[in-house]
Enzyme design. Structure first.
Site, PDB file in Angstrom:
ATOM      1  N   GLY A  30      52.815  41.882  36.941  1.00 37.63           N
ATOM      2  CA  GLY A  30      52.250  43.163  36.506  1.00 37.63           C
ATOM      3  C   GLY A  30      51.010  43.450  37.327  1.00 37.63           C
ATOM      4  O   GLY A  30      50.788  44.544  37.827  1.00 37.63           O
TER       5      GLY A  30
ATOM      6  N   ASN B 226      43.165  38.200  41.650  1.00 36.20           N
ATOM      7  CA  ASN B 226      42.455  37.636  42.815  1.00 36.20           C
ATOM      8  C   ASN B 226      40.983  38.045  42.766  1.00 36.20           C
ATOM      9  O   ASN B 226      40.669  39.225  42.583  1.00 36.20           O
ATOM     10  CB  ASN B 226      43.061  38.169  44.116  1.00 36.20           C
ATOM     11  CG  ASN B 226      44.569  38.145  44.099  1.00 36.20           C
ATOM     12  OD1 ASN B 226      45.176  37.108  43.934  1.00 36.20           O
ATOM     13  ND2 ASN B 226      45.172  39.322  44.236  1.00 36.20           N
TER      14      ASN B 226
ATOM     15  N   HIS C 205      39.696  38.176  33.656  1.00 37.97           N
ATOM     16  CA  HIS C 205      39.971  36.951  34.422  1.00 37.97           C
ATOM     17  C   HIS C 205      38.861  36.622  35.417  1.00 37.97           C
ATOM     18  O   HIS C 205      38.747  35.473  35.849  1.00 37.97           O
ATOM     19  CB  HIS C 205      41.251  37.133  35.254  1.00 37.97           C
ATOM     20  CG  HIS C 205      42.515  36.770  34.533  1.00 37.97           C
ATOM     21  ND1 HIS C 205      42.697  35.560  33.906  1.00 37.97           N
ATOM     22  CD2 HIS C 205      43.686  37.450  34.393  1.00 37.97           C
ATOM     23  CE1 HIS C 205      43.925  35.518  33.400  1.00 37.97           C
ATOM     24  NE2 HIS C 205      44.544  36.646  33.673  1.00 37.97           N
TER      25      HIS C 205
ATOM     26  N   MET D  22      47.506  40.959  39.451  1.00 34.82           N
ATOM     27  CA  MET D  22      47.012  39.619  39.793  1.00 34.82           C
ATOM     28  C   MET D  22      45.505  39.680  40.014  1.00 34.82           C
ATOM     29  O   MET D  22      45.015  40.499  40.777  1.00 34.82           O
ATOM     30  CB  MET D  22      47.731  39.124  41.055  1.00 34.82           C
ATOM     31  CG  MET D  22      47.251  37.779  41.550  1.00 34.82           C
ATOM     32  SD  MET D  22      47.499  36.497  40.299  1.00 34.82           S
ATOM     33  CE  MET D  22      46.127  35.419  40.666  1.00 34.82           C
TER      34      MET D  22
ATOM     35  N   GLU E 274      42.867  42.004  33.813  1.00 36.29           N
ATOM     36  CA  GLU E 274      42.579  41.404  35.126  1.00 36.29           C
ATOM     37  C   GLU E 274      41.081  41.210  35.338  1.00 36.29           C
ATOM     38  O   GLU E 274      40.651  40.220  35.932  1.00 36.29           O
ATOM     39  CB  GLU E 274      43.159  42.264  36.259  1.00 36.29           C
ATOM     40  CG  GLU E 274      44.668  42.479  36.191  1.00 36.29           C
ATOM     41  CD  GLU E 274      45.461  41.193  35.967  1.00 36.29           C
ATOM     42  OE1 GLU E 274      45.068  40.135  36.487  1.00 36.29           O
ATOM     43  OE2 GLU E 274      46.479  41.250  35.243  1.00 36.29           O
TER      44      GLU E 274
ATOM     45  N   GLU F 245      45.365  33.023  30.499  1.00 38.58           N
ATOM     46  CA  GLU F 245      46.120  34.210  30.091  1.00 38.58           C
ATOM     47  C   GLU F 245      45.855  34.628  28.649  1.00 38.58           C
ATOM     48  O   GLU F 245      45.762  35.811  28.346  1.00 38.58           O
ATOM     49  CB  GLU F 245      47.613  33.977  30.334  1.00 38.58           C
ATOM     50  CG  GLU F 245      47.971  33.739  31.803  1.00 38.58           C
ATOM     51  CD  GLU F 245      47.483  34.841  32.747  1.00 38.58           C
ATOM     52  OE1 GLU F 245      47.098  35.925  32.267  1.00 38.58           O
ATOM     53  OE2 GLU F 245      47.475  34.597  33.967  1.00 38.58           O
TER      54      GLU F 245
END
Length: 943
Positions: free
Chosen positions: A317, A321, A357, A319, A354, A376
């Protein structure tokens, strides 16, 4: 490809066989001069060496579509922690020119030559092993130089190609981008590809000057290529220490939209030039949620810039990074003219996930994939806090919490489910962990913990954990320590309790409990017992076992204190893991109900004695239903229907309870009811008694459909956002069951659209009911109606709209149309991208006419489908759910079981999904044999 390699080795067919297969993907994939290593065969890297820094140079050529490739080199500074005679790292499908490999000992400014005497590979673990001329000595630092080359692959992992159509030039434009999580950095450059091997990176990208180069960090300098005219080298600033799976880079010709951040970090949102106008919403929402996290975590965003970029071909969906977040277009782009409220909420939710994260996952990373859920589950939970903070009018926290619970009540009631924290020993197992258990169950147990700890101790524990492990790796026990200290400091937990004992019962064992509440009305007490709740009724109650530490919140008819979610008592587990009996005192008499689990604060189902159910049904059906909190109304519906499904409750009680829905006007209880009725409907629609079920559904839906003014476009006058979602959902069900004027009005909207001179520019169908209108018109329409929509799909520039159309095209009732649609779904020359193919397949398979066609297509073409998705078997596993939901006879179940046994080669990497599909089929067969007639009788009595 990794599935095949791993399986060949596991079968003991010898490493040589595995290696030849590793070359079949591309001519360039062989490691030159390889030998096969039989010595070290553990799945984790040796711990004798640590990378200190990477200097990565990658030169990308995008000019010739026939030959899209990259060459590069990596210089790794390596510290020896123990003496070692070799360097073992990861490399996969890379051509390495071994004549150019160098190794030297670095001391101060001096370099002393060492060298590589020979190399070997272990394909089962993607190891590349360099045997050194002289032993590496503990305490010394070495510099290893490795050149590499490969094609930009089409597999959507590693360093790969993506493309889009430039409508002005009518040309295909190519870009390159990375996707490294969980274990694909090794496809792009040789590296220590495990999360625990953090190091700073200096990335330099070479490309034609007409493109832009992006990476995790800001640009340091760009200079001309030493020998190629019009090419440049762009060096990026040195990064903070990070895991290899978070490295990212892309060469593209995209446009971007800048946003301002008060703390000075540069924030940009990128997309292909003809979609840049769809970036406004993400560019506005992203900085807001980033700021919220800085306050929530008490730590500033640690990089000087952050880019978010929408990639046309993308398997996940999105990422996270670090500093360069990549997204599917549907998860980042929003068009007010084409995207519904649900589409907008999805963008907010994914962006929030995201960006969460950047702290949970990037700043502090799990030591090994066993604790993937720490990444997650946390990002999922914290994202719902972020969205709630920025858009409280959406009531997103309630919606997300209930949606996660409904998902997990289903998934985790399967015996074949797995614990949140699970041992991982092969790369193939990592991918299977990116599932509903890591995300939704992880998030659900964190919400439970937040509610029983309270705001102060939850936040304080998180902040101390993040500060302690910044730029490092941690495991779940480290988090439990920080939270236990905070809980005791703020007196949120008794001193004799610790977070580890409580939370281990939720993260280390599979499943969740049903709590049986048996009241003694004269003594005003209740006896509570717990056991694992399972859908498979063949497993004897006595063997279900399991014990959870359960925070017990409850309220009574007199109190109605639903806002207090703090536990009034706990169900505890003994030293041997056995459940300790619990009695609750001071409850009301026989004329008043009790409800446990206020606002569904914890993941458990409740079964009451008959009298308590009777009292609850009286309140719900007697018009006082709003005195029960909206989430608890959704809970009662879900619990009653589940317990009836497994025979722990009578369908009569469940059906009497949901009768009250004719007066319900809130979104969540309806969502809960529809989720349950959908499953029953998929079974019953294959039987003679479907006519009663249809009449029952019409009767249930008609009042709410009329209350919401049917399918008419009243959306602009709706004040509450969740009422928009309610109307969207009700209209969808109303057209399915042909309630009132739903079908003719939907077809009328579609005809108006078809009559437009320029239907791609002007669409009169109200945005929020487009999926229903399109599906209804196709279902009741002609070939020409289908062709019209297919043309709109090919011309659409908006990802959310394309998905809506893709799903609607599967609504046809013409066998030949559906068969043709299945075939073009898996045809690479057609307009459907690989990442979107499962939506088309699912649409056909969930259609009652399409189900048998899709099942046959899957079974007849399983080898072709496996190759189509390989190595991303996760997408292939998503084709199974519509099949498993609709197999309802022992004969069909046996047929599918035989098919699985005969097709093992083409189902590798799908073991978990297959097991769960078979179990769902079995529970459907059980339901039909046990409940079908009873349910049918209950419904007929209500008509």
């Amino acid at each position: 490809m990794k599935w095949f390699l791993l399986f060949v080795v596991a079968l003991g067919l010898g490493l040589a066989a595995a290696s030849t297969d590793s070359q079949s993907d591309s001519d360039e994939s062989s490691e030159s001069g390889i030998q096969f290593e039989s010595g070290y065969n553990y799945y984790r890297l040796p711990t004798s060496l640590r990378p200190q820094k990477y200097h990565l140079r990658v030169f990308t050529q995008l000019e010739n579509p026939e030959d899209l490739r990259f060459t590069g080199s990596v210089k790794i500074l390596i510290e020896a922690l123990e003496n070692s005679k070799n360097i073992t790292l990861h490399s996969k499908n890379l051509t390495i020119d071994e004549s150019r490999i160098t190794l030297s000992h670095v001391s101060g400014g001096d370099k002393k030559d060492n060298c590589v005497s020979s190399t070997s590979v272990n394909p089962s673990h993607d190891f590349y092993i360099l045997n050194t001329c002289q032993e590496l000595i503990a305490g010394n630092v070495y510099e290893l130089f490795l050149p590499f080359a490969a094609d930009l692959n089409r597999q959507l992992e590693g360093y790969y190609r993506s493309s889009y159509k430039d409508p002005v030039a009518n040309k295909t434009k190519w870009i390159s981008v990375t996707q490294f999580e969980p274990a694909s950095a090794r496809l792009a450059f040789p590296c220590f590809d495990e999360p625990d091997f953090k190091a700073p990176f200096v990335v330099t990208l070479g490309y034609h000057k007409k493109y832009t180069g992006l990476s995790n960090m800001p640009v340091k300098e760009t200079k001309p290529h030493e020998s190629l005219q019009d090419y440049v080298w762009t060096e990026f600033q040195e990064s903070v220490p990070m895991s290899t799976y978070l490295i990212a880079y892309s060469v593209n010709d995209f446009a971007h939209k800048p946003s301002t951040l008060p703390n000075g970090a540069l924030f940009r949102t990128w997309a292909r030039p003809n979609a840049i106008d769809q970036c406004d919403y993400a560019a506005e929402f992203g900085p807001k949620v980033l700021q919220y996290y800085e306050e929530f975590f008490g730590i500033k965003f640690p990089l000087p810039k952050i880019d978010q970029i929408a990639i046309p071909d993308f398997s996940a969906g999105a990422m996270e990074n670090w500093g360069l977040v990549t997204y599917r277009e549907i998860a980042l782009l929003y068009s007010a003219a084409h995207s519904s409220l649900a589409d907008k909420q999805r963008v907010a939710s994914v962006v929030a996930h995201e960006l969460a994260h950047q702290w949970f996952g990037n700043l502090v990373t799990m030591k090994w994939w066993t604790d993937l859920w720490l990444n997650e589950g946390f990002a999922t939970y914290v994202a719902s806090l972020g969205v709630e903070n920025i858009n409280p009018e959406w009531r997103a926290m309630e919606q997300e919490s209930l949606s996660n619970l409904l998902t997990i009540f289903r998934r985790d009631a399967l015996e074949s489910s797995h614990p949140i924290s699970r041992p991982i020993q092969m790369v193939s197992e990592i991918s299977e962990s990116f599932d509903q258990i890591s995300y939704q169950k992880g998030s659900t147990v964190l919400r439970m913990m937040h509610l029983f700890l309270g705001e102060e101790s939850f936040r304080s524990g998180l902040q101390s954990y993040l500060q302690k492990y910044s730029y490092k790796n941690a495991e779940q026990d480290n988090l439990w320590e920080s939270l236990t200290q905070a809980a005791h400091k703020y007196r949120a937990l008794p001193k004799s309790y610790d977070i580890k004992s409580i939370m281990d019962s939720w993260t280390l064992q599979t499943g969740y409990p049903v709590i049986n509440v048996t009241r003694d009305y004269s003594a005003k007490t209740a006896k509570l017992s717990q056991q694992r709740y399972l859908l498979n009724t063949e497993i004897a109650r006595a063997h279900r076992g399991g014990c959870w530490w359960v925070p017990l919140s409850y309220t009574t008819q007199a109190e109605q204190d639903f806002n207090n979610t703090a536990p009034k008592a706990w169900m505890e587990c003994g030293k041997e893991g056995q459940s300790l009996p619990k009695t609750i005192k001071d409850l009301p008499g026989a004329d008043q109900w009790v409800i446990f689990n206020t606002q569904l604060s914890t993941l458990y189902k409740v079964n009451y004695d008959a009298q308590n159910w009777k009292l609850l049904i009286e309140t719900l059906t007697g018009g006082d239903f709003e005195r029960i909190h909206v989430i608890n109304r959704a809970q009662l519906i879900d619990d009653a229907l589940y317990l009836a499904w497994t025979g722990e409750q009578d369908y009569e009680i469940a059906m009497r309870l949901i009768e009250y829905l004719q007066r319900e006007r809130e979104y969540l209880p309806w969502k809960s009811a529809f989720e349950n009725l959908k499953r029953v409907g998929r079974i019953v629609r294959q039987t003679p008694d479907f006519e009663f079920f249809k009449r029952y559904m019409k009767k249930l839906i008609a009042p709410i459909y009329e209350h919401l003014n049917g399918i008419n476009d009243t959306f602009s006058s709706i004040q509450q956002q969740d009422q928009v979602l309610l109307k969207t959902m009700v209209v969808n069900w109303a057209c399915q069951y042909q309630v009132d004027d739903c079908v003719p009005r939907a077809v009328e909207y579609y005809r108006k659209w078809q009559a437009e001179p320029n239907p791609d520019e002007k669409n009169p169908v109200p945005i929020n009911v487009r999926s229903t209108v399109y599906c209804t018109a196709i279902r009741h329409g002609s070939d020409a109606d289908w062709e019209f929509l297919w043309t709109r799909y090919k011309k659409s520039n908006v990802a959310a709209e394309k998905r809506t159309i893709l799903t609607a095209l599967g609504c046809s009732r013409e066998v030949w149309v559906l068969q043709r649609y299945l075939e073009l779904t898996f045809d690479p020359k057609e307009a459907i991208r690989k990442q979107d193919s499962m939506w088309a397949f699912q649409a056909v398979a969930f259609n009652e006419v399409g189900f048998l066609l899709a099942k046959k297509y899957f079974m007849d073409n399983v080898e072709f489908i496996y190759k189509f998705y390989h190595p991303l078997t996760k997408d292939m596993s998503r084709l199974l759910s519509p099949l498993s939901e609709q197999v309802i006879t022992q004969t069909d179940f046996n047929e599918f079981k035989d098919f699985v046994n005969n097709s093992r080669q083409s189902l590798m990497g799908l073991e978990q999904a297959i097991q769960q599909s078979l179990e769902i089929m079995l529970t459907n067969v059980q339901w039909k044999e046990r409940n079908y007639h009873q349910m049918s009788r209950s419904i007929q009595q209500l008509l």
